[in-house]
Design a protein around this motif. Structure first.
Motif, PDB file in Angstrom:
ATOM      1  N   VAL B  38       0.837  -1.197   0.000  1.00 34.07           N
ATOM      2  CA  VAL B  38       0.000   0.000   0.000  1.00 34.07           C
ATOM      3  C   VAL B  38       0.876   1.252   0.000  1.00 34.07           C
ATOM      4  O   VAL B  38       0.642   2.199  -0.744  1.00 34.07           O
ATOM      5  CB  VAL B  38      -0.935  -0.007   1.220  1.00 34.07           C
ATOM      6  CG1 VAL B  38      -1.598   1.351   1.393  1.00 34.07           C
ATOM      7  CG2 VAL B  38      -1.994  -1.082   1.075  1.00 34.07           C
ATOM      8  N   ARG B  50      -5.603   5.367   8.434  1.00 34.14           N
ATOM      9  CA  ARG B  50      -6.379   4.172   8.167  1.00 34.14           C
ATOM     10  C   ARG B  50      -5.721   3.335   7.073  1.00 34.14           C
ATOM     11  O   ARG B  50      -5.654   2.107   7.160  1.00 34.14           O
ATOM     12  CB  ARG B  50      -7.797   4.570   7.758  1.00 34.14           C
ATOM     13  CG  ARG B  50      -8.741   3.403   7.688  1.00 34.14           C
ATOM     14  CD  ARG B  50     -10.066   3.827   7.101  1.00 34.14           C
ATOM     15  NE  ARG B  50     -10.926   2.671   6.949  1.00 34.14           N
ATOM     16  CZ  ARG B  50     -11.927   2.396   7.755  1.00 34.14           C
ATOM     17  NH1 ARG B  50     -12.244   3.201   8.728  1.00 34.14           N
ATOM     18  NH2 ARG B  50     -12.639   1.310   7.587  1.00 34.14           N
ATOM     19  N   VAL B  51      -5.264   4.015   6.034  1.00 29.78           N
ATOM     20  CA  VAL B  51      -4.615   3.300   4.931  1.00 29.78           C
ATOM     21  C   VAL B  51      -3.321   2.639   5.421  1.00 29.78           C
ATOM     22  O   VAL B  51      -2.983   1.526   5.025  1.00 29.78           O
ATOM     23  CB  VAL B  51      -4.359   4.273   3.764  1.00 29.78           C
ATOM     24  CG1 VAL B  51      -3.443   3.645   2.738  1.00 29.78           C
ATOM     25  CG2 VAL B  51      -5.672   4.662   3.125  1.00 29.78           C
ATOM     26  N   LEU B  54      -3.995  -0.673   6.913  1.00 25.74           N
ATOM     27  CA  LEU B  54      -4.835  -1.515   6.062  1.00 25.74           C
ATOM     28  C   LEU B  54      -4.440  -2.993   6.094  1.00 25.74           C
ATOM     29  O   LEU B  54      -5.276  -3.879   5.930  1.00 25.74           O
ATOM     30  CB  LEU B  54      -4.753  -0.989   4.637  1.00 25.74           C
ATOM     31  CG  LEU B  54      -5.958  -1.270   3.774  1.00 25.74           C
ATOM     32  CD1 LEU B  54      -7.169  -0.625   4.382  1.00 25.74           C
ATOM     33  CD2 LEU B  54      -5.724  -0.704   2.395  1.00 25.74           C
ATOM     34  N   GLN B  57      -6.435  -5.669   7.800  1.00 25.63           N
ATOM     35  CA  GLN B  57      -7.636  -6.264   7.197  1.00 25.63           C
ATOM     36  C   GLN B  57      -7.368  -7.711   6.805  1.00 25.63           C
ATOM     37  O   GLN B  57      -8.240  -8.567   6.936  1.00 25.63           O
ATOM     38  CB  GLN B  57      -8.043  -5.482   5.942  1.00 25.63           C
ATOM     39  CG  GLN B  57      -8.565  -4.101   6.214  1.00 25.63           C
ATOM     40  CD  GLN B  57     -10.061  -4.094   6.481  1.00 25.63           C
ATOM     41  OE1 GLN B  57     -10.724  -5.113   6.298  1.00 25.63           O
ATOM     42  NE2 GLN B  57     -10.573  -2.981   6.945  1.00 25.63           N
ATOM     43  N   LEU B  58      -6.150  -7.965   6.311  1.00 21.52           N
ATOM     44  CA  LEU B  58      -5.799  -9.334   5.947  1.00 21.52           C
ATOM     45  C   LEU B  58      -5.356 -10.094   7.196  1.00 21.52           C
ATOM     46  O   LEU B  58      -5.702 -11.263   7.395  1.00 21.52           O
ATOM     47  CB  LEU B  58      -4.691  -9.325   4.894  1.00 21.52           C
ATOM     48  CG  LEU B  58      -4.307 -10.667   4.314  1.00 21.52           C
ATOM     49  CD1 LEU B  58      -5.517 -11.320   3.662  1.00 21.52           C
ATOM     50  CD2 LEU B  58      -3.220 -10.504   3.271  1.00 21.52           C
ATOM     51  N   VAL B  65      -8.897 -17.284  11.932  1.00 17.61           N
ATOM     52  CA  VAL B  65      -8.873 -18.712  11.600  1.00 17.61           C
ATOM     53  C   VAL B  65      -8.068 -19.493  12.643  1.00 17.61           C
ATOM     54  O   VAL B  65      -8.432 -20.609  13.030  1.00 17.61           O
ATOM     55  CB  VAL B  65      -8.325 -18.911  10.184  1.00 17.61           C
ATOM     56  CG1 VAL B  65      -8.054 -20.365   9.918  1.00 17.61           C
ATOM     57  CG2 VAL B  65      -9.315 -18.375   9.180  1.00 17.61           C
ATOM     58  N   LEU B 162     -15.437 -15.301   8.721  1.00 16.72           N
ATOM     59  CA  LEU B 162     -14.923 -14.539   7.583  1.00 16.72           C
ATOM     60  C   LEU B 162     -16.059 -13.808   6.870  1.00 16.72           C
ATOM     61  O   LEU B 162     -15.886 -12.703   6.363  1.00 16.72           O
ATOM     62  CB  LEU B 162     -14.184 -15.462   6.609  1.00 16.72           C
ATOM     63  CG  LEU B 162     -12.903 -16.088   7.178  1.00 16.72           C
ATOM     64  CD1 LEU B 162     -12.242 -16.967   6.146  1.00 16.72           C
ATOM     65  CD2 LEU B 162     -11.939 -15.018   7.649  1.00 16.72           C
ATOM     66  N   GLY B 163     -17.243 -14.434   6.873  1.00 16.87           N
ATOM     67  CA  GLY B 163     -18.409 -13.764   6.295  1.00 16.87           C
ATOM     68  C   GLY B 163     -18.730 -12.490   7.050  1.00 16.87           C
ATOM     69  O   GLY B 163     -18.970 -11.440   6.458  1.00 16.87           O
ATOM     70  N   LEU B 165     -16.697 -10.732   8.864  1.00 20.81           N
ATOM     71  CA  LEU B 165     -15.623  -9.755   8.739  1.00 20.81           C
ATOM     72  C   LEU B 165     -15.571  -9.124   7.353  1.00 20.81           C
ATOM     73  O   LEU B 165     -15.288  -7.947   7.211  1.00 20.81           O
ATOM     74  CB  LEU B 165     -14.269 -10.397   9.045  1.00 20.81           C
ATOM     75  CG  LEU B 165     -14.039 -10.846  10.490  1.00 20.81           C
ATOM     76  CD1 LEU B 165     -12.646 -11.422  10.651  1.00 20.81           C
ATOM     77  CD2 LEU B 165     -14.238  -9.690  11.449  1.00 20.81           C
ATOM     78  N   PHE B 166     -15.820  -9.935   6.312  1.00 20.32           N
ATOM     79  CA  PHE B 166     -15.564  -9.446   4.958  1.00 20.32           C
ATOM     80  C   PHE B 166     -16.817  -9.262   4.117  1.00 20.32           C
ATOM     81  O   PHE B 166     -16.863  -8.379   3.273  1.00 20.32           O
ATOM     82  CB  PHE B 166     -14.610 -10.394   4.228  1.00 20.32           C
ATOM     83  CG  PHE B 166     -13.249 -10.410   4.854  1.00 20.32           C
ATOM     84  CD1 PHE B 166     -12.506  -9.248   4.919  1.00 20.32           C
ATOM     85  CD2 PHE B 166     -12.726 -11.556   5.408  1.00 20.32           C
ATOM     86  CE1 PHE B 166     -11.255  -9.244   5.507  1.00 20.32           C
ATOM     87  CE2 PHE B 166     -11.488 -11.561   5.996  1.00 20.32           C
ATOM     88  CZ  PHE B 166     -10.745 -10.401   6.049  1.00 20.32           C
ATOM     89  N   LEU B 167     -17.817 -10.135   4.311  1.00 16.27           N
ATOM     90  CA  LEU B 167     -18.989 -10.006   3.444  1.00 16.27           C
ATOM     91  C   LEU B 167     -19.841  -8.821   3.840  1.00 16.27           C
ATOM     92  O   LEU B 167     -20.316  -8.079   2.991  1.00 16.27           O
ATOM     93  CB  LEU B 167     -19.838 -11.281   3.512  1.00 16.27           C
ATOM     94  CG  LEU B 167     -19.357 -12.407   2.649  1.00 16.27           C
ATOM     95  CD1 LEU B 167     -20.335 -13.543   2.696  1.00 16.27           C
ATOM     96  CD2 LEU B 167     -19.199 -11.926   1.224  1.00 16.27           C
ATOM     97  N   PRO B 169     -19.092  -5.885   5.168  1.00 20.17           N
ATOM     98  CA  PRO B 169     -18.671  -4.606   4.586  1.00 20.17           C
ATOM     99  C   PRO B 169     -18.810  -4.540   3.075  1.00 20.17           C
ATOM    100  O   PRO B 169     -19.124  -3.488   2.528  1.00 20.17           O
ATOM    101  CB  PRO B 169     -17.194  -4.484   4.996  1.00 20.17           C
ATOM    102  CG  PRO B 169     -16.854  -5.684   5.763  1.00 20.17           C
ATOM    103  CD  PRO B 169     -18.055  -6.514   5.985  1.00 20.17           C
ATOM    104  N   SER B 170     -18.614  -5.684   2.391  1.00 16.31           N
ATOM    105  CA  SER B 170     -18.677  -5.581   0.928  1.00 16.31           C
ATOM    106  C   SER B 170     -20.119  -5.562   0.431  1.00 16.31           C
ATOM    107  O   SER B 170     -20.354  -5.230  -0.727  1.00 16.31           O
ATOM    108  CB  SER B 170     -17.901  -6.714   0.271  1.00 16.31           C
ATOM    109  OG  SER B 170     -18.209  -7.921   0.882  1.00 16.31           O
TER     110      SER B 170
END
Lengths: 487, 233
Positions: B38, B50-51, B54, B57-58, B65, B162-163, B165-167, B169-170
């Motif tokens: 980044v 924030r960037v 980033l 996030q990963l 997990v 993971l859903g 955390l990631f779904l 927001p998307s």
């Protein structure tokens, strides 16, 4: 061998259930999105934007001074002055300044009638992009940069546009054919809103649009069409800004040998359009599919079934390929079922809530539907190959999510800078989401064309190819490992 | 078994299997890799702090997990039966796992965030986003632990976490109704919690972290309840 693998797949209840969950998530999420969208304009149905001759929703609002041209003929003029105002631009948003937005345009136009959305061809001087020949809203061709003399002429079915710097040496900029009957020929002025966009932490861009107005003085006018110039504001919505009420109203004034036009708006494809959100469920469905695809291979390793499988068909590469074909095919079929169910249902709910769904056309529709199914299938093969490579379900699922869902999320949630997000959508398997872009990015309209707004850096086919390359590459790695390793 | 002994037993388990140490190392590596990428591709952004963070996030996916594996792994191998035989009161097992996971995650998060701050290289990196991110990562790990104790299957728990955390927001960009989108944004564990990293949207950031904490507590309670009530044959 494919039949054997297919039998395996359909006889494991969890996998079939997982795939059914994916279909349910796809349809359900689309429905939920549509059910949550409402549009209303003072408790009435909102007016739909006009639809252009090539099927797209368009913006058609401009000042038009015109005469009727029944046969062949031409109009020549020079743009003597071109100026305008921009209301409250950044950084302080506290004053009205003189100036033109880059795509403000003034020029000559041939249009079939004065109804918004009707066919046209125009040669226009723009503020920052030189002379352009544009027709039927979506087509845009660059002409000379320094020309101020414009000519548009009709001969039979053809309308041809010319530009010149001195009024003597003319260059042809473009031709549009297919004209018949009487047409309107005349002057046009348009000035799109001044746009700034900033990223929204919830995804997409927050677009601010500020009123602008442009004025052009034409002189050296030669017209073969007779009669007086008539003025119409095409696509007028009847609303007037304070600037128009108090300072300068849109309209036409004619002098002894000049014609002045003042106006706002744009003649262009509409860009803030939404397709019915029947593809919204693709991402949740993808997560379920990733899990099924990984388990399809890792549970063979976990339960030792792989030894039996390889005993029955000792050609290991062929076995892996057969399983890949099954998981890809099954996913494709399930995704296609999901799309076929979701599309009419979601579109109906979306429209019933008063929303305008931009028309896409049959080819685009097919590409969106089949492309999404292909994307899910290719991603499933990626996940399956990761499972075969790593043999551990959890690890493979995490990697599959990290390679597909996470890049897509980072790129579209407006967290990442646009350039970095676009690189993610070029290089990772998430590139395939490009198949979901409904409209091309039109250069002739200033708009934030970022992934968060649904515009991808790669063309649909190229994006899908990247995903397929990942699938092929991972599958090759998995084959190499399986051929070398002991089971 | 007294509580300290349970904690020591869980500590031994966590330290002698490769999963947790590997995940901790991977989290740091993944976070810093993203941060470096980044940094290399970003020139100008409205919210550099924030960037700069980033990469987490990963990183949060890997930590989540690992937390799932800490519990669900025992169900996968049947080890849970021995664990519960040794601690018939059951809940101390989960508590001890939560304690060790929190310690491990905090250590990982401190290293990752410190790495991000160093990579960022700007003088005067604000404290709230940095400290808040460490707390956020710990809460995500506990949420995943609770989910795994509730669902008991590694795959299903990983999918759900993971859903979340990631779904969530998307999906926001598909919600055209701003009220809906705003509600989901403020109620989702990831979207609410990561507001602590923002230097632009500074309206009640700690409340966002409280939402993530509520998710974690809820998941842990549900997990403890499942552990107490369900049969674990």
């Amino acid at each position: 061998m494919i039949r054997a693998e297919f039998t395996k797949f359909r006889s494991v209840r969890g996998w079939v259930l997982g795939l059914a969950t994916a279909v349910a998530l796809f349809v359900g999420m689309g429905w939920l999105t549509a059910a949550g969208s409402f549009t209303s304009c003072d408790d009435q149905a909102c007016p739909s934007p006009p639809v252009g001759p090539e099927g797209q929703a368009v913006e058609d609002h401009f000042g038009f001074a015109h005469r009727t041209l029944t046969g062949d003929g031409s109009l020549t003029a020079r743009v003597r002055d071109f100026s305008g105002i921009i209301t409250y631009p950044p950084p302080n948003h506290d004053e009205i300044v003189d100036g033109l937005v880059p795509w403000a345009k003034a020029g000559l136009i041939v249009k079939s009638d004065i109804n918004p959305g009707s066919p046209y061809a125009a040669i226009m001087l723009t503020a920052d992009h030189g002379v352009r020949f544009q027709h039927n809203y979506v087509h845009d061709a660059a002409g000379p940069v320094d020309a101020r003399w414009l000519r548009i002429s009709r001969s039979g079915a053809d309308v041809t546009a010319y530009a010149s710097a001195d009024g003597r040496n003319w260059t042809t900029v473009g031709t549009m054919s297919g004209w018949s009957g009487p047409v309107r020929i005349g002057f046009a002025i348009a000035s799109p809103p001044d746009i700034t966009a900033k990223g929204n932490p919830m995804g997409g861009s927050i677009v601010q649009a500020r009123f602008t107005q442009a004025s052009a003085v034409f002189d050296q006018i030669t017209s073969t069409a007779g009669g007086a110039w008539r003025y119409d504001e095409v696509g007028a919505d009847g609303l007037r800004t304070d600037w128009e009420k108090l300072h300068r109203a849109p309209g036409m004034t004619t002098g002894s040998d000049t014609l002045t036009l003042t106006g706002s708006g744009d003649i262009a494809p509409a860009t803030d359009m939404r397709v019915a959100p029947y593809l919204a469920g693709a991402l949740p469905a993808l997560l379920a599919i990733l899990v099924v695809a990984v388990l399809f291979i890792t549970s063979e390793f976990r339960r030792g079934l792989i030894r039996t499988t390889l005993l029955a068909s000792p050609h290991r590469a062929r076995m892996l390929a057969a399983k890949a074909a099954v998981i890809g095919g099954v996913t494709f079929a399930a995704a296609l079922i999901a799309v076929v169910v979701a599309r009419p249902l979601v579109s109906h709910v979306f429209r019933a809530n008063g929303n305008f769904a931009a028309p896409t056309g049959l080819l685009t529709d097919l590409r969106l539907s089949l492309g999404t199914a292909a994307l899910l299938a290719a991603t499933a093969v990626c996940a399956y190959a990761l499972g075969a490579l790593l043999r551990r379900g959890l690890l493979a699922i995490v990697l599959a999510v990290a390679l597909t869902v996470v890049p897509y999320l980072l790129a579209t949630a407006s967290v990442l800078p646009v350039a970095a997000g676009e690189w993610l959508l070029r290089l990772t398997p998430a590139a395939g989401f490009a198949v979901q872009q409904a409209f091309p990015a039109y250069e002739q309209v200033f708009h934030p064309y970022t992934p968060a707004d649904g515009y991808f850096p790669l063309a649909p086919a190229a994006g899908l190819a990247v995903t397929c390359l990942w699938a092929a590459g991972l599958l090759t790695l998995a084959t190499v490992r399986l051929n070398r390793a002991d089971i | 078994m007294p509580i300290p002994a349970v904690v020591r037993a869980e500590w031994t388990k966590a330290r002698t299997t490769p999963d947790l140490p590997l995940a901790m190392a991977l989290t740091v590596v993944a976070t810093l890799t993203v941060a470096a990428l980044v940094k290399a591709t970003t020139a100008d952004t409205p919210d550099p702090v924030r960037v700069g963070l980033l990469g987490l996030q990963l990183g949060q996916a890997i930590i989540a997990v690992a937390a799932v594996q800490l519990v669900a792994g025992e169900y996968g191998t049947g080890l849970i039966r021995s664990s519960l035989l040794a601690v018939p009161r059951r809940w101390p097992v989960l508590a001890a796992k939560a304690l060790i996971l929190t310690a491990a995650t905090t250590a990982t998060a401190v290293v990752s965030v410190a790495g991000c701050v160093l990579l960022d290289g700007r003088p005067g990196f604000p404290v709230r986003p940095a400290v808040g991110s460490v707390v956020y990562l710990g809460l995500v790990a506990l949420l995943a632990l609770g989910a795994a104790a509730t669902l008991r299957s590694a795959t299903a728990s990983a999918g759900v976490v993971l859903g979340l955390l990631f779904l969530v927001p998307s999906m926001l960009r598909w919600l055209p109704d701003p009220d809906w989108a705003d509600f989901v944004y403020r109620a989702g564990p990831a979207t609410a919690g990561t507001r602590i990293q923002s230097t632009v949207d500074v309206d009640t950031p700690w409340r966002g972290l409280a939402v993530t904490a509520a998710w974690a507590v809820g998941a842990l309670l549900l997990g403890a309840l499942t552990l107490q009530r369900r049969d674990h044959g």
